[in-house]
Design an enzyme around this catalytic site. Structure first.
Site, PDB file in Angstrom:
ATOM      1  CG  HIS A 100      -7.491  -2.310 -11.534  1.00 35.08           C
ATOM      2  ND1 HIS A 100      -6.089  -1.768 -11.730  1.00 35.08           N
ATOM      3  CD2 HIS A 100      -7.362  -3.002 -10.509  1.00 35.08           C
ATOM      4  CE1 HIS A 100      -5.489  -1.912 -10.765  1.00 35.08           C
ATOM      5  NE2 HIS A 100      -6.023  -2.844 -10.241  1.00 35.08           N
ATOM      6  CG  ASP A 126      -3.581  -4.772  -3.134  1.00 36.12           C
ATOM      7  OD1 ASP A 126      -3.182  -3.718  -2.984  1.00 36.12           O
ATOM      8  OD2 ASP A 126      -4.264  -5.176  -4.362  1.00 36.12           O
TER       9      ASP A 126
HETATM   10 ZN    ZN Z   1      -4.678  -3.937  -5.933  1.00 35.84          ZN
END
Ligand code: ZN
Length: 351
Positions: A132, A256
């Site tokens: 990110h 995740d």
């Molecule tokens: Zn993630």
């Protein structure tokens, strides 16, 4: 050739403390216990035959090919000043800069090991994660985009012409997408839950200019299971790999999407991660392309340790081992739709 696990103790020193404004009494989910959990699981399995290697810090000239020097210096100063929140959930502490330099260094060193044939497969297990982190903005627990710097290094310094990045973290890798969206030298393929942070990664986002078609976003709805994720890898990602013929394959390996993970709603299991890895490793073996994985997210500690172990085991297995879990005749609707959608740009997927 060895199988190599890249790591550095500074990953334990990136102190994220409490979660911040959103949940001030809660421990930040991206904490040092993630690395400890991976080490405990792997150590109990005698590291699955992987050779452990301590990584160097990345050279700043390599880092600045993705992250401009003023941004790098701003992270360094924020850490030197004792730490701060870079955004409501992305935090740096005094030792975070060193940890982040080694996290990138691990991914870059991994590229050298693979291209120099010193490793037949490798896993870079550091924190903070990376996908990110925009070129000049920390975001989503990430400071520097480890895998993007490694891919850029493979192109600029190692002179490769085609690198494929497969991102199976449950979140869209918005930075990796952005960094490479205008080039056809990097094929970026992301499977991610949608809707979910960072709210990007729509199928219509296929890249720009010369890079059109070389960004492939494969969003899946909450609740998506092994069958969906594995079929997308086997019947979309792998055919794309055969078409693109990369010289290096890098996996943004987040965990995740696991059913136990607290931050998202998919239901992938350890066996799902193993099956995805096997499918990629098998294709890489048949194309004689090296493959390495870089740790991204994954916040359920037990699941994280077991899933990394499953990945390592699959990376080091003989390519013939393992099963194909989904037959081309009986694909989930989402996989069929993705193949149809991509067939315009990648005719090989029309079959
Ligand atoms: Zn993630």
């Amino acid at each position: 050739m060895a199988y190599v696990l890249l790591e550095h103790p500074s990953s334990l020193d990136h102190d994220t403390g409490l979660y911040g404004a959103a949940a001030p009494s809660m421990r930040h989910p991206e904490h040092a216990g993630r690395i400890t959990a991976i080490e405990q699981e792997l150590s109990a399995r005698e590291w699955l035959g992987f050779e452990r290697m301590r990584t160097p810090a990345v050279d700043r000239s390599v880092l600045s090919a993705v992250h401009p020097e003023p941004y790098v210096s701003s992270i360094e100063s924020a850490c030197r000043a004792g730490g701060t929140f870079m955004d409501p959930e992305t935090v740096v502490s005094e030792r975070s800069f060193e940890a982040a330099l080694h996290a990138v260094g691990g991914a870059v060193r991994m590229v050298d090991l693979l291209l120099d044939k010193e490793a037949s497969a490798a896993f870079s297990a550091h924190r903070p994660p990376g996908h990110h982190a925009l070129p000049s903005q920390a975001m989503g627990f990430c400071l520097f985009n480890n895998i993007a710097v490694a891919a850029r290094y493979a192109l600029n310094v190692r002179r490769l012409e085609r690198v494929m990045i497969i991102d199976w973290d449950v979140h869209h890798g918005n930075s990796t997408d952005q960094v490479f969206r205008a080039t056809r030298q990097v094929l970026y393929v992301s499977i991610h839950q949608s809707p979910l942070f960072p709210w990007t990664g729509h199928p219509s986002e296929t890249g720009e200019g010369q890079g059109t078609g070389f960004t492939v976003n494969l969003p899946v709805p909450p609740g998506s299971n092994d069958e969906v994720w594995v079929s997308l890898v086997e019947h979309v990602v792998v055919p794309l790999m055969y078409s693109f013929e990369p010289q290096l394959v890098l996996i943004s390996a987040g965990y995740d999407a696991h059913r136990d993970d607290p931050v998202a709603d998919c239901t992938v299991t350890e066996e799902g991660f193993a099956a995805m890895t096997r499918a990629i490793a098998r294709a890489c073996a048949s194309l004689t392309v090296p493959v390495g994985a870089v740790l991204e997210g994954g916040y359920a500690l037990g699941a994280l340790g077991r899933s990394v172990a499953a990945t390592l085991q699959a990376l080091s297995a003989k390519p013939a081992a393992g099963r194909i879990s989904s037959s081309a005749a009986d694909l989930p609707a989402i996989t069929r739709q993705a193949r149809r959608r991509l067939a315009d740009l990648w005719p090989q997927l029309a079959a």
